[in-house]
Write a protein that holds these residues in place. Structure first.
Motif, PDB file in Angstrom:
ATOM      1  N   VAL A 278       0.806  -1.270  -0.378  1.00 32.62           N
ATOM      2  CA  VAL A 278       0.093   0.085   0.142  1.00 32.62           C
ATOM      3  C   VAL A 278       0.804   0.763   0.084  1.00 32.62           C
ATOM      4  CG1 VAL A 278      -1.458   0.513   1.624  1.00 32.62           C
ATOM      5  CG2 VAL A 278      -2.054  -0.989   1.219  1.00 32.62           C
TER       6      VAL A 278
ATOM      7  N   ALA B 266       5.199  12.241   0.986  1.00 29.09           N
ATOM      8  CA  ALA B 266       4.685  11.925   1.955  1.00 29.09           C
ATOM      9  C   ALA B 266       4.914  10.780   3.203  1.00 29.09           C
ATOM     10  CB  ALA B 266       4.823  13.341   3.023  1.00 29.09           C
ATOM     11  N   VAL B 267       4.023   9.806   2.700  1.00 29.65           N
ATOM     12  CA  VAL B 267       4.128   9.048   3.252  1.00 29.65           C
ATOM     13  C   VAL B 267       4.999   8.102   4.057  1.00 29.65           C
ATOM     14  CG1 VAL B 267       2.404   6.376   3.209  1.00 29.65           C
ATOM     15  CG2 VAL B 267       1.791   8.200   1.947  1.00 29.65           C
ATOM     16  N   MET B 268       5.628   7.790   4.902  1.00 28.55           N
ATOM     17  CA  MET B 268       6.950   7.511   5.898  1.00 28.55           C
ATOM     18  C   MET B 268       6.215   5.554   5.938  1.00 28.55           C
ATOM     19  SD  MET B 268       8.479   9.190   6.382  1.00 28.55           S
ATOM     20  CE  MET B 268       8.385  11.615   5.002  1.00 28.55           C
ATOM     21  N   ASP B 269       5.228   5.334   6.615  1.00 31.85           N
ATOM     22  CA  ASP B 269       4.709   4.991   6.709  1.00 31.85           C
ATOM     23  C   ASP B 269       3.078   3.470   6.531  1.00 31.85           C
ATOM     24  OD1 ASP B 269       5.509   1.392   8.002  1.00 31.85           O
ATOM     25  OD2 ASP B 269       5.044   2.231   9.822  1.00 31.85           O
ATOM     26  N   VAL B 270       3.181   2.445   6.183  1.00 36.93           N
ATOM     27  CA  VAL B 270       1.749   2.207   6.370  1.00 36.93           C
ATOM     28  C   VAL B 270       1.924   0.393   7.014  1.00 36.93           C
ATOM     29  CG1 VAL B 270      -0.182   1.447   5.118  1.00 36.93           C
ATOM     30  CG2 VAL B 270       1.361   3.054   4.554  1.00 36.93           C
ATOM     31  N   ARG B 271       0.567   1.067   8.105  1.00 35.82           N
ATOM     32  CA  ARG B 271       0.252  -0.736   8.635  1.00 35.82           C
ATOM     33  C   ARG B 271      -0.810  -0.957   8.696  1.00 35.82           C
ATOM     34  NH1 ARG B 271       4.910  -3.322  10.298  1.00 35.82           N
ATOM     35  NH2 ARG B 271       3.658  -4.483  12.388  1.00 35.82           N
ATOM     36  N   VAL B 272      -1.520  -2.563   7.876  1.00 39.78           N
ATOM     37  CA  VAL B 272      -2.738  -2.548   7.856  1.00 39.78           C
ATOM     38  C   VAL B 272      -2.944  -3.312   8.576  1.00 39.78           C
ATOM     39  CG1 VAL B 272      -4.818  -3.557   6.032  1.00 39.78           C
ATOM     40  CG2 VAL B 272      -2.571  -2.428   5.233  1.00 39.78           C
TER      41      VAL B 272
ATOM     42  N   PHE C 140      -8.264  -1.939   8.952  1.00 34.79           N
ATOM     43  CA  PHE C 140      -7.467  -0.325  10.323  1.00 34.79           C
ATOM     44  C   PHE C 140      -6.732  -0.378   9.356  1.00 34.79           C
ATOM     45  CE2 PHE C 140      -5.826   0.052  13.909  1.00 34.79           C
ATOM     46  CZ  PHE C 140      -5.965   1.315  14.483  1.00 34.79           C
TER      47      PHE C 140
ATOM     48  N   GLU D 146      -3.249   2.031   9.427  1.00 35.97           N
ATOM     49  CA  GLU D 146      -2.847   3.332  10.041  1.00 35.97           C
ATOM     50  C   GLU D 146      -1.480   3.519   8.950  1.00 35.97           C
ATOM     51  OE1 GLU D 146      -2.538   2.195  14.601  1.00 35.97           O
ATOM     52  OE2 GLU D 146      -1.138   0.616  13.097  1.00 35.97           O
TER      53      GLU D 146
ATOM     54  N   THR E 264       2.028   6.519   8.109  1.00 37.64           N
ATOM     55  CA  THR E 264       2.752   7.761   9.315  1.00 37.64           C
ATOM     56  C   THR E 264       3.063   8.650   8.272  1.00 37.64           C
ATOM     57  OG1 THR E 264       2.687   6.398  10.198  1.00 37.64           O
ATOM     58  CG2 THR E 264       4.511   8.330  10.308  1.00 37.64           C
ATOM     59  N   LEU E 265       2.322   9.731   7.799  1.00 36.64           N
ATOM     60  CA  LEU E 265       3.005  10.994   7.209  1.00 36.64           C
ATOM     61  C   LEU E 265       3.597  12.415   6.957  1.00 36.64           C
ATOM     62  CD1 LEU E 265      -0.447  12.502   5.362  1.00 36.64           C
ATOM     63  CD2 LEU E 265      -0.369  11.320   7.339  1.00 36.64           C
TER      64      LEU E 265
END
Lengths: 85, 85
Positions: free
Chosen positions: A23, A34-40, B43, B45, B47-48
């Motif tokens: 993602v 600018a998205v640093m991290d994504v957790r689903v 769900f 999450e 981070t940006l």
């Protein structure tokens, strides 16, 4: 009484999240640099009947431990409210 | 500034949820007869980095519409807070 439990299931911080990485890659490709991290994770809504709030809380806790959550790699939290009619 | 967006993606009420039905069946099998309904959503999450809260809000809204959510069958909401260090 009818209750609605909203259960949030997330991967533990140490656990690799390939879906989140995919993602994140997709968002970068779309220009969201600018998205640093994504957790689903999962968001599970359970409607249940219980005599009172304390019992509902216990039931949902047991559901999480027995079926909804894999305790090896996931953690969970939930909130509980009277179900909307 | 670094922000953490928590995005809740749910199926629209009219949309069939086979995953939710399967989980409900599993819970009944385990003895949780009081479970009336289960809906399974996502769900996410994110981070940006953003100059301010308003920009972060706009970015997340656009991410949802462009990638995270299928507007035909899903709805979403999110909250935004400064990312924990």
């Amino acid at each position: 009484m009818m209750f609605l439990a909203r259960v949030y299931v997330t991967l533990k911080p140490m656990v690799n999240d390939p879906q989140g990485l995919t993602v994140k890659g997709g968002l970068h490709t779309l220009g969201f640099a600018a998205v640093m991290d994504v957790r689903v994770g999962k968001f599970i809504e359970v409607t249940l009947e219980a005599p009172g709030r304390a019992e509902a809380q216990q039931h949902v806790e047991r559901m999480c431990r027995q079926l909804l959550v894999n305790p090896v790699i996931e953690t969970f939290r939930f909130d509980l409210e009277p179900a909307p009619v």
